[in-house]
Scaffold this active site. Structure first.
Site, short mmCIF file in Angstrom:
data_model
loop_
_atom_site.label_atom_id
_atom_site.label_comp_id
_atom_site.label_asym_id
_atom_site.label_seq_id
_atom_site.Cartn_x
_atom_site.Cartn_y
_atom_site.Cartn_z
N ARG A 40 0.85 -1.20 0.00
CA ARG A 40 0.00 0.00 0.00
C ARG A 40 0.88 1.25 0.00
O ARG A 40 1.91 1.30 0.64
CB ARG A 40 -0.91 0.01 1.22
CG ARG A 40 -1.86 1.20 1.18
CD ARG A 40 -3.01 1.07 2.09
NE ARG A 40 -3.86 2.25 1.97
CZ ARG A 40 -4.98 2.39 2.60
NH1 ARG A 40 -5.41 1.44 3.40
NH2 ARG A 40 -5.70 3.48 2.46
N ARG A 71 -6.50 -0.41 -3.49
CA ARG A 71 -5.36 -0.66 -2.61
C ARG A 71 -5.28 -2.15 -2.33
O ARG A 71 -6.31 -2.82 -2.28
CB ARG A 71 -5.46 0.13 -1.32
CG ARG A 71 -6.80 -0.03 -0.62
CD ARG A 71 -7.13 1.22 0.19
NE ARG A 71 -8.41 1.18 0.83
CZ ARG A 71 -9.55 1.58 0.28
NH1 ARG A 71 -9.57 2.02 -0.95
NH2 ARG A 71 -10.67 1.53 0.95
N ASP A 99 -6.32 -2.88 3.26
CA ASP A 99 -6.82 -1.76 4.07
C ASP A 99 -7.24 -2.34 5.41
O ASP A 99 -8.21 -3.09 5.49
CB ASP A 99 -8.00 -1.10 3.36
CG ASP A 99 -8.53 0.12 4.12
OD1 ASP A 99 -7.75 0.73 4.89
OD2 ASP A 99 -9.71 0.45 3.95
N ASP A 117 -8.36 -1.55 9.30
CA ASP A 117 -8.91 -0.52 10.17
C ASP A 117 -9.09 -1.06 11.57
O ASP A 117 -9.48 -2.22 11.76
CB ASP A 117 -10.27 -0.04 9.67
CG ASP A 117 -10.18 0.72 8.35
OD1 ASP A 117 -9.26 1.54 8.21
OD2 ASP A 117 -11.04 0.49 7.48
#
Length: 136
Positions: A53, A62, A65, A67
């Protein structure tokens, strides 16, 4: 260290943006953690970099990811770390895999459960399970 991890099912999700890109696969992981929230976030960002990334416009394709959605009852409103995730309550693609493994997990600040939040968000966003069954 991360302990007692449970991973949710994969869900295929259409991208939020109108940029040409493939669908995404989303899941969630729940478990104990000996890291502070900032340390865990730094680890997640390091994993994203290791996966290739790089800085790109918002909603661009991407490779990974990651989170940090919830960290127990903790609430944080700092620019570098907002807990719970600021858009968790509107994202079916985050709530659906989390509800599969932790439907009764309470999300601060009001303690609404993941299952309650998922029912409130309704069918917003196309989210399709990908070949997973709840363990017995």
């Amino acid at each position: 260290m991360l302990d007692d991890l449970a991973a949710g099912p994969l869900f295929r999700t259409r991208p939020l943006a109108d940029l040409p890109q493939p669908d995404y696969f989303n899941t969630a992981v729940v478990g104990g953690c000996r890291y502070a929230p900032d340390e865990l976030l730094a680890l997640l960002k390091a994993l994203e970099l290791a996966a290739g990334r790089h800085a790109a416009p918002r909603h661009s394709p991407r490779p990974l990811d990651l989170d940090l959605l919830v960290f127990g009852p903790r609430v944080s409103r700092r620019p570098e770390l907002t807990l719970p995730h600021p858009r968790l309550r509107q994202r079916r693609f985050a709530l659906a895999p989390l509800a599969a493994i932790a439907p009764h997990l309470e999300v601060p600040p009001d303690g609404a459960t993941v299952a309650e939040l998922l029912s409130r968000v309704g069918q917003q966003g196309e989210v399709e399970p990908v070949g997973w069954r709840r363990p017995p």
